[in-house]
Design an enzyme around this catalytic site. Structure first.
Site, PDB file in Angstrom:
ATOM      1  N   LYS A 111      84.552  12.462  31.175  1.00 60.89           N
ATOM      2  CA  LYS A 111      85.521  11.425  31.089  1.00 60.89           C
ATOM      3  C   LYS A 111      86.869  11.891  31.047  1.00 60.89           C
ATOM      4  O   LYS A 111      87.793  11.199  31.632  1.00 60.89           O
ATOM      5  CB  LYS A 111      85.052  10.528  30.016  1.00 60.89           C
ATOM      6  N   LYS A 194      74.169  12.611  40.281  1.00 64.23           N
ATOM      7  CA  LYS A 194      73.334  11.796  39.810  1.00 64.23           C
ATOM      8  C   LYS A 194      73.864  10.179  40.268  1.00 64.23           C
ATOM      9  O   LYS A 194      74.975  10.206  40.648  1.00 64.23           O
ATOM     10  CB  LYS A 194      73.229  11.470  38.324  1.00 64.23           C
ATOM     11  N   LYS A 197      77.286   4.328  38.189  1.00 66.63           N
ATOM     12  CA  LYS A 197      77.918   3.000  38.415  1.00 66.63           C
ATOM     13  C   LYS A 197      79.214   3.302  38.942  1.00 66.63           C
ATOM     14  O   LYS A 197      79.669   2.493  39.854  1.00 66.63           O
ATOM     15  CB  LYS A 197      78.254   2.251  36.944  1.00 66.63           C
TER      16      LYS A 197
HETATM   17  P1  TYM Z   1      74.418   4.150  30.371  1.00 66.88           P
HETATM   18  O1  TYM Z   1      74.883   2.855  30.207  1.00 66.88           O
HETATM   19  O2  TYM Z   1      75.386   5.299  31.028  1.00 66.88           O
HETATM   20  O3  TYM Z   1      73.136   4.303  31.042  1.00 66.88           O
HETATM   21  C1  TYM Z   1      71.837   3.844  30.496  1.00 66.88           C
HETATM   22  C2  TYM Z   1      70.633   4.330  30.683  1.00 66.88           C
HETATM   23  O4  TYM Z   1      70.585   4.772  32.228  1.00 66.88           O
HETATM   24  C3  TYM Z   1      70.150   5.991  32.323  1.00 66.88           C
HETATM   25  N1  TYM Z   1      70.676   6.667  33.629  1.00 66.88           N
HETATM   26  C4  TYM Z   1      70.050   7.385  34.255  1.00 66.88           C
HETATM   27  N2  TYM Z   1      68.815   7.976  33.996  1.00 66.88           N
HETATM   28  C5  TYM Z   1      68.498   8.899  35.285  1.00 66.88           C
HETATM   29  N3  TYM Z   1      69.038   8.863  36.226  1.00 66.88           N
HETATM   30  C6  TYM Z   1      70.362   8.396  36.478  1.00 66.88           C
HETATM   31  N4  TYM Z   1      71.077   8.543  37.582  1.00 66.88           N
HETATM   32  C7  TYM Z   1      70.974   7.519  35.521  1.00 66.88           C
HETATM   33  N5  TYM Z   1      72.000   6.763  35.170  1.00 66.88           N
HETATM   34  C8  TYM Z   1      72.015   6.087  34.042  1.00 66.88           C
HETATM   35  C9  TYM Z   1      70.955   6.705  31.129  1.00 66.88           C
HETATM   36  O5  TYM Z   1      70.353   7.910  30.799  1.00 66.88           O
HETATM   37  C10 TYM Z   1      70.649   5.684  30.077  1.00 66.88           C
HETATM   38  O6  TYM Z   1      69.354   5.886  29.166  1.00 66.88           O
HETATM   39  N6  TYM Z   1      75.251   5.969  25.822  1.00 66.88           N
HETATM   40  C11 TYM Z   1      74.237   5.093  26.595  1.00 66.88           C
HETATM   41  C12 TYM Z   1      74.075   4.111  26.009  1.00 66.88           C
HETATM   42  C13 TYM Z   1      73.804   3.905  24.672  1.00 66.88           C
HETATM   43  C14 TYM Z   1      72.522   4.431  24.225  1.00 66.88           C
HETATM   44  C15 TYM Z   1      72.684   3.928  22.727  1.00 66.88           C
HETATM   45  C16 TYM Z   1      71.209   4.635  24.647  1.00 66.88           C
HETATM   46  C17 TYM Z   1      74.391   3.285  23.649  1.00 66.88           C
HETATM   47  N7  TYM Z   1      73.837   3.706  22.438  1.00 66.88           N
HETATM   48  C18 TYM Z   1      71.597   4.295  21.912  1.00 66.88           C
HETATM   49  C19 TYM Z   1      70.180   4.941  23.846  1.00 66.88           C
HETATM   50  C20 TYM Z   1      70.554   4.791  22.368  1.00 66.88           C
HETATM   51  C21 TYM Z   1      75.017   5.080  28.016  1.00 66.88           C
HETATM   52  O7  TYM Z   1      76.227   5.213  28.322  1.00 66.88           O
HETATM   53  O8  TYM Z   1      73.960   4.808  28.894  1.00 66.88           O
END
Ligand code: TYM
Length: 327
Positions: A111, A194, A197
């Site tokens: 980031k 990957k 968004k």
């Molecule tokens: P975020 O919002 O980026 O993504 C949400 C979830 O989607 C999964 N993900 C993917 N898995 C496989 N392939 C992909 N291309 C892909 N893109 C996204 C992410 O692995 C995630 O599980 N930090 C986290 C949010 C969060 C969180 C937490 C998760 C905040 N607190 C506590 C678990 C527990 C995040 O930014 O996810």
């Protein structure tokens, strides 16, 4: 009963990476675990969203959770900022998180590289807040995609460190979870890593059938195999990885064989892949349309979810304060 917790940041509509990496596992775990699924809206503030966009995106994620099969009767579904107890834990845990380890976090480095003008303290301590989301609910399992693996390792480290500093066995170490053998990484359609968004290489749960067909037909490929049984280049492997998630065994075998004997036609593979993706997405999309406009229902789900989540959150913070030495 073991406790499950996970969250997704509200930065737009959910894509197939979110669905297969996280959400589909959430849905499957609801009957066997005590589940907490939340919308990680504090986490999304690192990019300073416009207040109206933030409000809309929280509503989108809530409705897309429910449309995908999360059931508020079975799971605690809440919005992170409705459980402000996490902020106190975050402040306390920041005292035991070191600048060096935070600067070395892969997501922070990425980031910071992408947005050198906005390297804020929230971004640096992102992993601490995420650890607190998990630790405050005493979660055992955390269903996430591969990209979150390091954050889970840091959560365990912060939990251990707290226990060591205060000589307690208070926080348990949660495990990243997936029903498949490994944590999943869903590839994008542009052949570059990957699905994400911000990268505009995704298929979203709200995409119409015609858009899905268009996107899949435009996916990057190469000029085709030249020798039998050759290894697949990444762009082609990506299409097979997507097929593994959405297609039947027999379909996958058909195209594997066609690859191996060099008779594969990417146009046919893409057409089939698009139809199989549509089979997953279309029912969810139609359900999203019903739920998204039902403000009263969404508000009730969030309110009741937060009430439940705050009970354990307040208990954890109270106990942590006592351990630390506050009266
Ligand atoms: P975020 O919002 O980026 O993504 C949400 C979830 O989607 C999964 N993900 C993917 N898995 C496989 N392939 C992909 N291309 C892909 N893109 C996204 C992410 O692995 C995630 O599980 N930090 C986290 C949010 C969060 C969180 C937490 C998760 C905040 N607190 C506590 C678990 C527990 C995040 O930014 O996810």
């Amino acid at each position: 009963m073991e406790i499950v917790l996970s969250g997704i940041r509200p930065t737009g509509d959910l894509h197939l990476g979110n669905y297969f990496g996280a959400l589909r596992n959430f849905v499957k775990m609801q009957d066997d675990y005590k589940c907490n699924f939340f919308v990680a809206d504090y986490h999304s503030l690192t990019t300073h969203p416009h207040p109206e966009d933030l409000r809309i995106n929280v509503k989108k994620i809530l409705s897309q959770y429910i449309a995908s099969g999360l059931d508020p009767e079975k799971s605690t579904i809440y919005v992170q900022s409705d459980v402000p107890e996490v902020c106190e834990l975050y402040m306390l845990m920041n005292m035991n998180a070191y600048i060096g380890e935070l600067e070395r976090t892969a997501s922070f480095k990425e980031k910071a590289r992408q947005n050198p003008d906005n390297v804020n303290a929230g971004l640096l301590t992102y992993a601490v807040l995420m650890a607190c989301d998990i630790l405050i609910q005493k979660a055992d399992k955390v269903p996430v995609g591969k990209d979150q693996e390091q954050h889970l390792e840091m959560t365990c480290r912060f939990a251990r460190r707290f226990n060591n500093i205060y000589g307690v066995e208070y926080f348990k170490e949660p495990k990243a979870f997936s029903f498949s053998k490994d944590l999943i990484k869903v590839p994008g359609l542009d052949g570059t890593g990957k699905m994400g968004k911000s990268t505009n290489n995704g298929i979203y749960l709200i995409d119409e059938d015609k858009d899905i067909r268009k996107k899949v037909m435009k996916a990057v490929t190469d000029s085709g195999p030249t020798e039998p049984n050759q290894a697949k280049p990444e762009v082609i492997q990506n299409l097979f990885t997507l097929m593994d998630l959405v297609s039947d065994r027999s379909t996958i075998e058909h195209f594997e064989n066609a690859w191996n004997d060099c008779s594969i036609r990417y146009g046919d593979l893409k057409k089939q892949l698009a139809e199989d993706i549509i089979r997953t997405v279309a029912p969810i999309r139609e359900h999203i349309k019903d739920i998204y406009n039902d403000d009263a229902y969404l508000e009730r789900v969030a309110r009741e979810g937060a009430e439940k989540a705050r009970v354990q959150a307040a208990k954890t913070v109270k106990e942590v304060r006592q351990i630390i030495g506050f009266k």
